[in-house]
Write a protein that holds these residues in place. Sequence first.
Motif, PDB file in Angstrom:
ATOM      1  N   LYS A  35       0.830  -1.208   0.000  1.00 25.47           N
ATOM      2  CA  LYS A  35       0.000   0.000   0.000  1.00 25.47           C
ATOM      3  C   LYS A  35       0.869   1.263   0.000  1.00 25.47           C
ATOM      4  N   THR A  36       2.100   1.136   0.467  1.00 27.72           N
ATOM      5  CA  THR A  36       2.975   2.305   0.607  1.00 27.72           C
ATOM      6  C   THR A  36       4.126   2.310  -0.402  1.00 27.72           C
ATOM      7  N   ASN A  37       4.244   1.249  -1.183  1.00 24.27           N
ATOM      8  CA  ASN A  37       5.313   1.200  -2.190  1.00 24.27           C
ATOM      9  C   ASN A  37       4.873   0.386  -3.395  1.00 24.27           C
ATOM     10  N   GLU A  38       5.651   0.478  -4.456  1.00 18.58           N
ATOM     11  CA  GLU A  38       5.361  -0.230  -5.704  1.00 18.58           C
ATOM     12  C   GLU A  38       6.663  -0.405  -6.474  1.00 18.58           C
ATOM     13  N   ASP A  39       6.895  -1.607  -6.990  1.00 13.83           N
ATOM     14  CA  ASP A  39       8.158  -1.811  -7.700  1.00 13.83           C
ATOM     15  C   ASP A  39       8.102  -1.185  -9.089  1.00 13.83           C
ATOM     16  N   PHE A  40       9.251  -0.658  -9.531  1.00 15.98           N
ATOM     17  CA  PHE A  40       9.297  -0.102 -10.882  1.00 15.98           C
ATOM     18  C   PHE A  40      10.067  -1.010 -11.837  1.00 15.98           C
ATOM     19  N   GLY A  41      10.557  -2.138 -11.348  1.00 13.62           N
ATOM     20  CA  GLY A  41      11.190  -3.087 -12.247  1.00 13.62           C
ATOM     21  C   GLY A  41      12.177  -3.999 -11.570  1.00 13.62           C
ATOM     22  N   MET A  42      12.567  -5.022 -12.298  1.00 12.40           N
ATOM     23  CA  MET A  42      13.517  -6.005 -11.796  1.00 12.40           C
ATOM     24  C   MET A  42      14.338  -6.541 -12.962  1.00 12.40           C
ATOM     25  N   GLY A  43      15.651  -6.619 -12.776  1.00 14.72           N
ATOM     26  CA  GLY A  43      16.536  -7.091 -13.834  1.00 14.72           C
ATOM     27  C   GLY A  43      16.723  -8.593 -13.819  1.00 14.72           C
ATOM     28  N   LYS A  44      17.525  -9.051 -14.750  1.00 13.76           N
ATOM     29  CA  LYS A  44      17.806 -10.474 -14.921  1.00 13.76           C
ATOM     30  C   LYS A  44      18.636 -11.018 -13.759  1.00 13.76           C
ATOM     31  N   PHE A  45      18.283 -12.192 -13.267  1.00 12.31           N
ATOM     32  CA  PHE A  45      19.155 -12.913 -12.346  1.00 12.31           C
ATOM     33  C   PHE A  45      20.304 -13.503 -13.154  1.00 12.31           C
ATOM     34  N   LYS A  46      21.536 -13.125 -12.784  1.00 12.99           N
ATOM     35  CA  LYS A  46      22.723 -13.640 -13.457  1.00 12.99           C
ATOM     36  C   LYS A  46      23.626 -14.337 -12.447  1.00 12.99           C
ATOM     37  N   TYR A  47      24.362 -15.327 -12.933  1.00  8.92           N
ATOM     38  CA  TYR A  47      25.311 -16.010 -12.064  1.00  8.92           C
ATOM     39  C   TYR A  47      26.468 -15.072 -11.716  1.00  8.92           C
ATOM     40  N   VAL A  48      26.827 -15.060 -10.447  1.00 10.44           N
ATOM     41  CA  VAL A  48      27.982 -14.285  -9.990  1.00 10.44           C
ATOM     42  C   VAL A  48      29.233 -15.106 -10.299  1.00 10.44           C
ATOM     43  N   THR A  49      30.274 -14.444 -10.806  1.00  4.61           N
ATOM     44  CA  THR A  49      31.517 -15.125 -11.180  1.00  4.61           C
ATOM     45  C   THR A  49      32.699 -14.540 -10.396  1.00  4.61           C
ATOM     46  N   ARG A  50      33.883 -15.043 -10.670  1.00  7.13           N
ATOM     47  CA  ARG A  50      35.086 -14.537  -9.993  1.00  7.13           C
ATOM     48  C   ARG A  50      35.403 -13.103 -10.390  1.00  7.13           C
ATOM     49  N   LYS A  51      35.029 -12.719 -11.614  1.00  8.64           N
ATOM     50  CA  LYS A  51      35.307 -11.363 -12.090  1.00  8.64           C
ATOM     51  C   LYS A  51      34.183 -10.408 -11.703  1.00  8.64           C
ATOM     52  N   TRP A  52      34.552  -9.155 -11.492  1.00  6.67           N
ATOM     53  CA  TRP A  52      33.534  -8.152 -11.218  1.00  6.67           C
ATOM     54  C   TRP A  52      32.571  -8.067 -12.409  1.00  6.67           C
ATOM     55  N   GLN A  53      31.285  -8.046 -12.108  1.00  4.44           N
ATOM     56  CA  GLN A  53      30.245  -7.867 -13.110  1.00  4.44           C
ATOM     57  C   GLN A  53      29.303  -6.758 -12.669  1.00  4.44           C
ATOM     58  N   ALA A  54      28.645  -6.148 -13.631  1.00  2.00           N
ATOM     59  CA  ALA A  54      27.575  -5.196 -13.331  1.00  2.00           C
ATOM     60  C   ALA A  54      26.235  -5.909 -13.464  1.00  2.00           C
ATOM     61  N   PHE A  55      25.331  -5.594 -12.561  1.00  2.79           N
ATOM     62  CA  PHE A  55      23.964  -6.119 -12.571  1.00  2.79           C
ATOM     63  C   PHE A  55      23.043  -4.907 -12.626  1.00  2.79           C
ATOM     64  N   ASN A  56      22.106  -4.891 -13.587  1.00  2.00           N
ATOM     65  CA  ASN A  56      21.344  -3.676 -13.876  1.00  2.00           C
ATOM     66  C   ASN A  56      19.846  -3.895 -13.951  1.00  2.00           C
ATOM     67  N   MET A  57      19.113  -2.790 -13.782  1.00  3.92           N
ATOM     68  CA  MET A  57      17.686  -2.728 -14.046  1.00  3.92           C
ATOM     69  C   MET A  57      17.398  -1.345 -14.618  1.00  3.92           C
ATOM     70  N   ILE A  58      16.617  -1.287 -15.699  1.00  7.68           N
ATOM     71  CA  ILE A  58      16.261  -0.005 -16.304  1.00  7.68           C
ATOM     72  C   ILE A  58      14.836  -0.102 -16.832  1.00  7.68           C
ATOM     73  N   THR A  59      14.116   0.999 -16.798  1.00  6.84           N
ATOM     74  CA  THR A  59      12.709   0.989 -17.198  1.00  6.84           C
ATOM     75  C   THR A  59      12.499   1.398 -18.656  1.00  6.84           C
ATOM     76  N   LEU A  60      13.589   1.582 -19.416  1.00  6.46           N
ATOM     77  CA  LEU A  60      13.479   1.944 -20.825  1.00  6.46           C
ATOM     78  C   LEU A  60      13.610   0.710 -21.715  1.00  6.46           C
ATOM     79  N   PRO A  61      12.943   0.671 -22.874  1.00  9.26           N
ATOM     80  CA  PRO A  61      13.163  -0.402 -23.851  1.00  9.26           C
ATOM     81  C   PRO A  61      14.502  -0.194 -24.551  1.00  9.26           C
ATOM     82  N   PRO A  62      15.027  -1.242 -25.226  1.00  6.90           N
ATOM     83  CA  PRO A  62      16.366  -1.177 -25.832  1.00  6.90           C
ATOM     84  C   PRO A  62      16.609   0.017 -26.747  1.00  6.90           C
ATOM     85  N   ASP A  63      15.654   0.357 -27.623  1.00  5.25           N
ATOM     86  CA  ASP A  63      15.891   1.462 -28.550  1.00  5.25           C
ATOM     87  C   ASP A  63      16.061   2.788 -27.830  1.00  5.25           C
TER      88      ASP A  63
END
Length: 261
Positions: free
Chosen positions: A223-251
Amino acid sequence: MRIKKIAFLLCLFAIVLGYCFAYKVDAQTPKPINSIATIIYDMQPPHEGMPNGVPSHYSWATKPGVGSNNPKQFKAMTAWGQLYESAKGNPANNTRVQIKNIKAYYLSKLDGKWHVLQSSTKVEGAAYREDFIGNANTAPDIRYESDGSVSVKAGNGYNYHFWPTTGRATINPYNVRAIFTTVQARLIVDNPKKRDDRSQARYLLNMGGDYWLNLTVKWDNWKTNEDFGMGKFKYVTRKWQAFNMITLPPDQIRRNPPPIK
């Protein structure tokens, strides 16, 4: 002739030296962890793996997606992320997930630019039931790292749900065209005196975010909040990775690229 030969050799030496210096600079220039291609990929279904304990009927159980891109009456927001063990199991016992640099930005309708909403090296959070029923949570298995980040473990029916240490950020709901959230993570050894089992680790992480009515209101069954999106679950690896969520379409991401530093 002798003078011309010396001049030629000096010229040749300068060219070789210049190439060597340029190569050395290029070799030492770190490549960005994030990219526009990664951001687009992080919003394309399906997840790389299924998070353990998440009911299959949950809208985010199998794929990323945009919730609401209209803040409406909401005047605050926060980025958040989730760390889960894979539904296929996680046999690693001596591996932790290091998490840092969580950030949130909004794309302004007024000036067409991205602006920072939240930014912190360290994250904070709690170990929630994997299905979030009853919002039940407990203290996480957390360790503070020397670079200001944290490392955690998840499992035994609990995830690690985290957010910036800076608290929620105020937004003008009439000036938000899009929201972008991002974080970095990698696998590290828990106890260096024990066997490195990172190759067996099966941790999944993703990013998301919520709108809130204001900076301090408590959670009340959506009632007091609402999600604006959720990104892909990706496997975490030994190397640093970025994990993202954005509300825009690819174009529109390509036409309005968000900050990737």
